[in-house]
Design a protein around this motif. Structure first.
Motif, PDB file in Angstrom:
ATOM      1  N   ILE A  99      -8.834  -8.469  27.771  1.00 49.19           N
ATOM      2  CA  ILE A  99      -8.605  -9.115  29.037  1.00 49.19           C
ATOM      3  C   ILE A  99      -9.915  -9.388  29.712  1.00 49.19           C
ATOM      4  CG2 ILE A  99      -7.924  -6.910  29.967  1.00 49.19           C
ATOM      5  CD1 ILE A  99      -5.673  -8.179  31.562  1.00 49.19           C
ATOM      6  N   SER A 100      -9.719 -10.386  30.430  1.00 55.68           N
ATOM      7  CA  SER A 100     -10.845 -10.873  31.227  1.00 55.68           C
ATOM      8  C   SER A 100     -10.856 -10.121  32.778  1.00 55.68           C
ATOM      9  CB  SER A 100     -11.447 -12.236  31.186  1.00 55.68           C
ATOM     10  OG  SER A 100      -9.985 -12.874  32.050  1.00 55.68           O
ATOM     11  N   ARG A 101     -12.057  -9.754  33.387  1.00 53.96           N
ATOM     12  CA  ARG A 101     -12.191  -9.533  34.757  1.00 53.96           C
ATOM     13  C   ARG A 101     -11.410 -10.564  35.441  1.00 53.96           C
ATOM     14  NH1 ARG A 101     -16.487  -6.468  37.125  1.00 53.96           N
ATOM     15  NH2 ARG A 101     -17.464  -6.582  35.407  1.00 53.96           N
ATOM     16  N   ALA A 102     -11.303 -11.900  35.279  1.00 52.79           N
ATOM     17  CA  ALA A 102     -10.688 -13.104  36.110  1.00 52.79           C
ATOM     18  C   ALA A 102      -9.280 -12.716  36.094  1.00 52.79           C
ATOM     19  CB  ALA A 102     -11.048 -14.350  35.748  1.00 52.79           C
ATOM     20  N   ASP A 103      -8.771 -12.278  34.807  1.00 48.48           N
ATOM     21  CA  ASP A 103      -7.395 -12.095  34.766  1.00 48.48           C
ATOM     22  C   ASP A 103      -6.732 -10.852  35.536  1.00 48.48           C
ATOM     23  OD1 ASP A 103      -6.721 -14.277  33.035  1.00 48.48           O
ATOM     24  OD2 ASP A 103      -7.241 -12.882  31.202  1.00 48.48           O
ATOM     25  N   VAL A 104      -7.568  -9.704  35.347  1.00 44.34           N
ATOM     26  CA  VAL A 104      -7.431  -8.592  36.219  1.00 44.34           C
ATOM     27  C   VAL A 104      -7.425  -8.808  37.597  1.00 44.34           C
ATOM     28  CG1 VAL A 104      -8.295  -6.202  36.663  1.00 44.34           C
ATOM     29  CG2 VAL A 104      -8.369  -6.973  34.458  1.00 44.34           C
ATOM     30  N   THR A 105      -8.152  -9.789  38.116  1.00 42.40           N
ATOM     31  CA  THR A 105      -8.189 -10.001  39.675  1.00 42.40           C
ATOM     32  C   THR A 105      -6.905 -11.168  39.653  1.00 42.40           C
ATOM     33  OG1 THR A 105     -10.702 -10.213  39.405  1.00 42.40           O
ATOM     34  CG2 THR A 105      -9.746 -11.709  41.331  1.00 42.40           C
ATOM     35  N   ARG A 106      -6.605 -11.934  39.177  1.00 48.81           N
ATOM     36  CA  ARG A 106      -5.409 -12.817  39.265  1.00 48.81           C
ATOM     37  C   ARG A 106      -4.225 -11.834  39.278  1.00 48.81           C
ATOM     38  NH1 ARG A 106      -1.543 -14.602  36.361  1.00 48.81           N
ATOM     39  NH2 ARG A 106      -2.273 -14.273  34.460  1.00 48.81           N
ATOM     40  N   LEU A 107      -4.134 -10.999  38.314  1.00 49.15           N
ATOM     41  CA  LEU A 107      -2.841 -10.205  38.359  1.00 49.15           C
ATOM     42  C   LEU A 107      -2.892  -9.168  39.339  1.00 49.15           C
ATOM     43  CD1 LEU A 107      -2.609  -9.353  34.433  1.00 49.15           C
ATOM     44  CD2 LEU A 107      -1.179 -10.702  35.737  1.00 49.15           C
ATOM     45  N   GLY A 108      -3.961  -8.795  40.082  1.00 54.83           N
ATOM     46  CA  GLY A 108      -4.212  -7.887  41.000  1.00 54.83           C
ATOM     47  C   GLY A 108      -4.574  -6.329  40.573  1.00 54.83           C
ATOM     48  N   SER A 109      -4.251  -6.299  39.320  1.00 52.50           N
ATOM     49  CA  SER A 109      -4.797  -4.964  38.602  1.00 52.50           C
ATOM     50  C   SER A 109      -4.517  -5.483  37.283  1.00 52.50           C
ATOM     51  CB  SER A 109      -3.961  -3.671  39.276  1.00 52.50           C
ATOM     52  OG  SER A 109      -2.456  -3.876  38.634  1.00 52.50           O
ATOM     53  N   ALA A 110      -5.121  -4.146  36.406  1.00 52.15           N
ATOM     54  CA  ALA A 110      -5.165  -4.182  34.917  1.00 52.15           C
ATOM     55  C   ALA A 110      -3.658  -4.098  34.806  1.00 52.15           C
ATOM     56  CB  ALA A 110      -5.956  -3.330  34.429  1.00 52.15           C
ATOM     57  N   PRO A 111      -3.053  -4.822  33.682  1.00 47.64           N
ATOM     58  CA  PRO A 111      -1.763  -4.536  32.972  1.00 47.64           C
ATOM     59  C   PRO A 111      -1.747  -2.962  32.304  1.00 47.64           C
ATOM     60  CG  PRO A 111      -2.954  -6.170  31.669  1.00 47.64           C
ATOM     61  CD  PRO A 111      -3.777  -5.530  32.593  1.00 47.64           C
ATOM     62  N   GLN A 112      -0.628  -2.534  32.384  1.00 48.95           N
ATOM     63  CA  GLN A 112      -0.214  -1.286  31.710  1.00 48.95           C
ATOM     64  C   GLN A 112      -0.006  -1.483  30.428  1.00 48.95           C
ATOM     65  OE1 GLN A 112       1.476   2.075  33.971  1.00 48.95           O
ATOM     66  NE2 GLN A 112       2.593   0.351  34.809  1.00 48.95           N
ATOM     67  N   VAL A 113      -0.176  -0.771  29.367  1.00 54.27           N
ATOM     68  CA  VAL A 113       0.502  -1.057  28.036  1.00 54.27           C
ATOM     69  C   VAL A 113       1.438  -0.045  27.810  1.00 54.27           C
ATOM     70  CG1 VAL A 113      -0.076  -1.092  25.433  1.00 54.27           C
ATOM     71  CG2 VAL A 113      -1.758  -2.092  27.185  1.00 54.27           C
ATOM     72  N   VAL A 114       2.581  -0.351  27.543  1.00 51.75           N
ATOM     73  CA  VAL A 114       3.832   0.727  27.440  1.00 51.75           C
ATOM     74  C   VAL A 114       4.411   0.632  26.078  1.00 51.75           C
ATOM     75  CG1 VAL A 114       5.935   1.534  28.231  1.00 51.75           C
ATOM     76  CG2 VAL A 114       4.275   0.368  29.691  1.00 51.75           C
ATOM     77  N   VAL A 115       4.353   1.764  25.391  1.00 54.33           N
ATOM     78  CA  VAL A 115       4.962   1.744  24.196  1.00 54.33           C
ATOM     79  C   VAL A 115       6.262   2.562  23.652  1.00 54.33           C
ATOM     80  CG1 VAL A 115       4.417   2.293  21.657  1.00 54.33           C
ATOM     81  CG2 VAL A 115       2.461   1.411  23.106  1.00 54.33           C
ATOM     82  N   SER A 116       7.193   2.117  23.282  1.00 53.17           N
ATOM     83  CA  SER A 116       8.259   2.985  23.058  1.00 53.17           C
ATOM     84  C   SER A 116       8.983   2.898  21.416  1.00 53.17           C
ATOM     85  CB  SER A 116       9.297   2.686  23.850  1.00 53.17           C
ATOM     86  OG  SER A 116      10.591   3.292  23.774  1.00 53.17           O
TER      87      SER A 116
END
Length: 180
Positions: A36-53
């Motif tokens: 994930i790029s720094r620009a994507d983190v900025t656009r999303l407002g925060s880094a995405p969480q990775v959730v596994v079930s």
């Protein structure tokens, strides 16, 4: 139940690799540096969480048609815990590694494949509607009783199942007088 894998700063994934193992010890998820790029983190407002079930346990077959070691739902979520609805998603494939818990597997591990976005239960532990295309990916045997495969997260949700349609499995030693 599901768990949010503890990646030491998913925001830092654009700089370094993140790896986390599910609490039962059977599945490890690795996110490569640059996913994930720094620009994507900025656009999303925060880094995405990775959730596994784990959404389906292992299952066998008495007629040799398929053996599955389980199915996992992997999802990218925003800071509020909701599925990401638009990309870009991870820009590099993630790696799933299965660690077989016993001293021997019922089928040679090289016979398995990672089935991506195959069949899944109708009811999932959290909302998941954005799935990518299905795929069957050969596994690489890793060390003693482990196998891994890399899959692209082309959408915010994906399922992965380690499965084989090997014509036979083995459970203990053959003996004409008793089953072990």
């Amino acid at each position: 139940p599901y768990e949010t894998l503890d990646f030491p700063s998913v925001a830092g994934v654009y700089r370094r690799r993140g790896r986390s193992r599910c609490s039962d010890g059977r599945l490890t998820v690795t996110i490569p540096a640059g996913a994930i790029s720094r620009a994507d983190v900025t656009r999303l407002g925060s880094a995405p969480q990775v959730v596994v079930s784990q959404i389906a346990g292992g299952s066998g077959s008495t007629d040799g048609t398929i053996i599955s070691l389980g199915t996992w739902l992997i999802q990218l979520q925003n800071h509020a815990g909701s599925e990401l609805t638009q990309g870009p998603f991870l820009q590099k494939p993630i790696t799933l590694t299965y660690h077989y818990p016993n001293s021997h597997a019922p089928v040679a591990l090289k016979q398995f494949q990672l089935v991506v976005n195959g069949a899944r239960p109708a009811h999932l532990p959290f909302a998941a509607v954005h799935f990518g295309a299905g795929a069957q990916i050969p596994v690489q045997v890793t060390g003693n009783l482990g196998m891994s495969a890399s899959m692209a997260m082309t959408a915010s949700s994906a399922t992965g199942s380690f499965a084989t349609d090997a014509p036979q499995g083995w459970f203990g030693k053959a003996d004409a007088t008793h089953v072990s």
